[in-house]
Design a protein around this motif. Structure first.
Motif, mmCIF file in Angstrom:
data_model
loop_
_atom_site.group_PDB
_atom_site.id
_atom_site.type_symbol
_atom_site.label_atom_id
_atom_site.label_comp_id
_atom_site.label_asym_id
_atom_site.label_seq_id
_atom_site.Cartn_x
_atom_site.Cartn_y
_atom_site.Cartn_z
ATOM 1 N N VAL A 13 91.124 96.750 -47.138
ATOM 2 C CA VAL A 13 91.250 98.198 -46.921
ATOM 3 C C VAL A 13 92.681 98.526 -46.514
ATOM 4 O O VAL A 13 93.386 97.669 -45.984
ATOM 5 C CB VAL A 13 90.276 98.701 -45.825
ATOM 6 C CG1 VAL A 13 88.835 98.507 -46.260
ATOM 7 C CG2 VAL A 13 90.540 98.041 -44.495
ATOM 8 N N PRO A 14 93.136 99.762 -46.772
ATOM 9 C CA PRO A 14 94.470 100.161 -46.315
ATOM 10 C C PRO A 14 94.559 100.030 -44.785
ATOM 11 O O PRO A 14 93.573 100.252 -44.080
ATOM 12 C CB PRO A 14 94.589 101.618 -46.742
ATOM 13 C CG PRO A 14 93.573 101.793 -47.826
ATOM 14 C CD PRO A 14 92.461 100.831 -47.506
ATOM 15 N N VAL A 15 95.742 99.675 -44.323
ATOM 16 C CA VAL A 15 95.976 99.512 -42.882
ATOM 17 C C VAL A 15 97.100 100.463 -42.473
ATOM 18 O O VAL A 15 98.211 100.382 -43.000
ATOM 19 C CB VAL A 15 96.364 98.054 -42.540
ATOM 20 C CG1 VAL A 15 96.625 97.908 -41.042
ATOM 21 C CG2 VAL A 15 95.276 97.089 -42.992
ATOM 22 N N LEU A 16 96.787 101.363 -41.560
ATOM 23 C CA LEU A 16 97.784 102.286 -41.028
ATOM 24 C C LEU A 16 98.298 101.713 -39.712
ATOM 25 O O LEU A 16 97.525 101.526 -38.772
ATOM 26 C CB LEU A 16 97.173 103.677 -40.796
ATOM 27 C CG LEU A 16 98.142 104.734 -40.282
ATOM 28 C CD1 LEU A 16 99.212 105.051 -41.326
ATOM 29 C CD2 LEU A 16 97.399 106.001 -39.894
ATOM 30 N N VAL A 17 99.581 101.409 -39.678
ATOM 31 C CA VAL A 17 100.185 100.843 -38.468
ATOM 32 C C VAL A 17 100.947 101.948 -37.752
ATOM 33 O O VAL A 17 101.792 102.615 -38.344
ATOM 34 C CB VAL A 17 101.126 99.666 -38.806
ATOM 35 C CG1 VAL A 17 101.740 99.098 -37.532
ATOM 36 C CG2 VAL A 17 100.372 98.584 -39.564
ATOM 37 N N ALA A 39 87.638 108.501 -37.624
ATOM 38 C CA ALA A 39 86.277 109.031 -37.667
ATOM 39 C C ALA A 39 85.933 109.533 -39.071
ATOM 40 O O ALA A 39 84.814 109.360 -39.554
ATOM 41 C CB ALA A 39 86.117 110.159 -36.640
ATOM 42 N N GLU A 40 86.907 110.137 -39.741
ATOM 43 C CA GLU A 40 86.669 110.665 -41.079
ATOM 44 C C GLU A 40 86.602 109.566 -42.136
ATOM 45 O O GLU A 40 85.771 109.601 -43.028
ATOM 46 C CB GLU A 40 87.760 111.676 -41.450
ATOM 47 C CG GLU A 40 87.476 112.351 -42.768
ATOM 48 C CD GLU A 40 88.199 113.669 -42.945
ATOM 49 O OE1 GLU A 40 88.380 114.050 -44.094
ATOM 50 O OE2 GLU A 40 88.590 114.302 -41.941
ATOM 51 N N LEU A 41 87.491 108.578 -42.032
ATOM 52 C CA LEU A 41 87.574 107.548 -43.069
ATOM 53 C C LEU A 41 86.739 106.306 -42.770
ATOM 54 O O LEU A 41 86.431 105.541 -43.676
ATOM 55 C CB LEU A 41 89.039 107.157 -43.298
ATOM 56 C CG LEU A 41 89.910 108.268 -43.877
ATOM 57 C CD1 LEU A 41 91.355 107.833 -43.955
ATOM 58 C CD2 LEU A 41 89.415 108.709 -45.248
ATOM 59 N N GLY A 42 86.387 106.101 -41.516
ATOM 60 C CA GLY A 42 85.520 104.979 -41.153
ATOM 61 C C GLY A 42 86.055 103.643 -41.617
ATOM 62 O O GLY A 42 87.211 103.290 -41.373
ATOM 63 N N ASP A 43 85.206 102.896 -42.323
ATOM 64 C CA ASP A 43 85.552 101.538 -42.747
ATOM 65 C C ASP A 43 86.540 101.506 -43.916
ATOM 66 O O ASP A 43 86.930 100.425 -44.350
ATOM 67 C CB ASP A 43 84.288 100.769 -43.132
ATOM 68 C CG ASP A 43 83.396 100.510 -41.920
ATOM 69 O OD1 ASP A 43 83.920 100.539 -40.785
ATOM 70 O OD2 ASP A 43 82.187 100.299 -42.103
ATOM 71 N N ASP A 44 86.920 102.671 -44.442
ATOM 72 C CA ASP A 44 87.889 102.717 -45.542
ATOM 73 C C ASP A 44 89.327 102.598 -45.042
ATOM 74 O O ASP A 44 90.262 102.646 -45.844
ATOM 75 C CB ASP A 44 87.749 104.027 -46.333
ATOM 76 C CG ASP A 44 86.436 104.075 -47.099
ATOM 77 O OD1 ASP A 44 85.876 102.994 -47.377
ATOM 78 O OD2 ASP A 44 85.974 105.170 -47.416
ATOM 79 N N ASP A 90 96.350 116.075 -42.990
ATOM 80 C CA ASP A 90 97.476 115.611 -43.812
ATOM 81 C C ASP A 90 97.454 114.085 -43.938
ATOM 82 O O ASP A 90 97.678 113.541 -45.021
ATOM 83 C CB ASP A 90 98.814 116.057 -43.204
ATOM 84 C CG ASP A 90 98.947 117.581 -43.172
ATOM 85 O OD1 ASP A 90 98.315 118.248 -44.018
ATOM 86 O OD2 ASP A 90 99.661 118.079 -42.292
ATOM 87 N N LEU A 91 97.189 113.424 -42.828
ATOM 88 C CA LEU A 91 97.126 111.960 -42.854
ATOM 89 C C LEU A 91 95.982 111.469 -43.738
ATOM 90 O O LEU A 91 96.155 110.539 -44.519
ATOM 91 C CB LEU A 91 96.916 111.427 -41.435
ATOM 92 C CG LEU A 91 98.171 111.072 -40.664
ATOM 93 C CD1 LEU A 91 97.832 110.754 -39.219
ATOM 94 C CD2 LEU A 91 98.897 109.920 -41.297
ATOM 95 N N VAL A 92 94.823 112.120 -43.631
ATOM 96 C CA VAL A 92 93.669 111.739 -44.460
ATOM 97 C C VAL A 92 94.015 111.876 -45.929
ATOM 98 O O VAL A 92 93.739 110.997 -46.745
ATOM 99 C CB VAL A 92 92.416 112.579 -44.090
ATOM 100 C CG1 VAL A 92 91.336 112.428 -45.141
ATOM 101 C CG2 VAL A 92 91.909 112.188 -42.711
ATOM 102 N N ALA A 93 94.683 112.980 -46.295
ATOM 103 C CA ALA A 93 95.059 113.199 -47.700
ATOM 104 C C ALA A 93 96.026 112.123 -48.180
ATOM 105 O O ALA A 93 95.877 111.594 -49.289
ATOM 106 C CB ALA A 93 95.678 114.591 -47.858
#
Length: 99
Positions: A13-17, A39-44, A90-93
């Motif tokens: 999965v993508p990793v946001l550092v 919370a919105e993206l969960g395990d993604d 914005d981050l979710v997008a």
């Protein structure tokens, strides 16, 4: 056993550092925003926080000059980075565009 940074950023999965510092005001503003994103993206998505004061060599390796700096990794490759605070939507997008 502690995972290496390379192991962490090469997951499926993508990793946001989030490179942050305890003394940084905007970093504190970003924390609840990152919780909303998770919370919105969960395990993604996996979110990892790196304290630049405790991990100076890692911050130097990724040329983090200001905090907060967020870097999105996909299978170990940097696909996006931004310094400063962004809103959750914005981050979710951005993350969805890079999945």
């Amino acid at each position: 056993m502690k995972s290496s940074f390379q192991d962490i950023i090469t997951q499926d999965v993508p990793v946001l550092v989030d490179f942050y510092a305890d003394w940084c005001g905007p970093c504190k503003m970003l924390a609840p925003i990152l919780q909303q994103v998770k919370a919105e993206l969960g395990d993604d998505l996996k979110i990892v926080k790196i304290d630049v004061d405790k991990n100076q060599s890692l911050a130097a390796k990724y040329q983090v000059r200001g905090v907060p700096t967020m870097i999105l990794f996909k299978q170990g490759n940097q696909v996006w980075r931004e310094s400063g605070v962004l809103q959750a939507q914005d981050l979710v997008a951005i993350i969805k565009n890079n999945q």
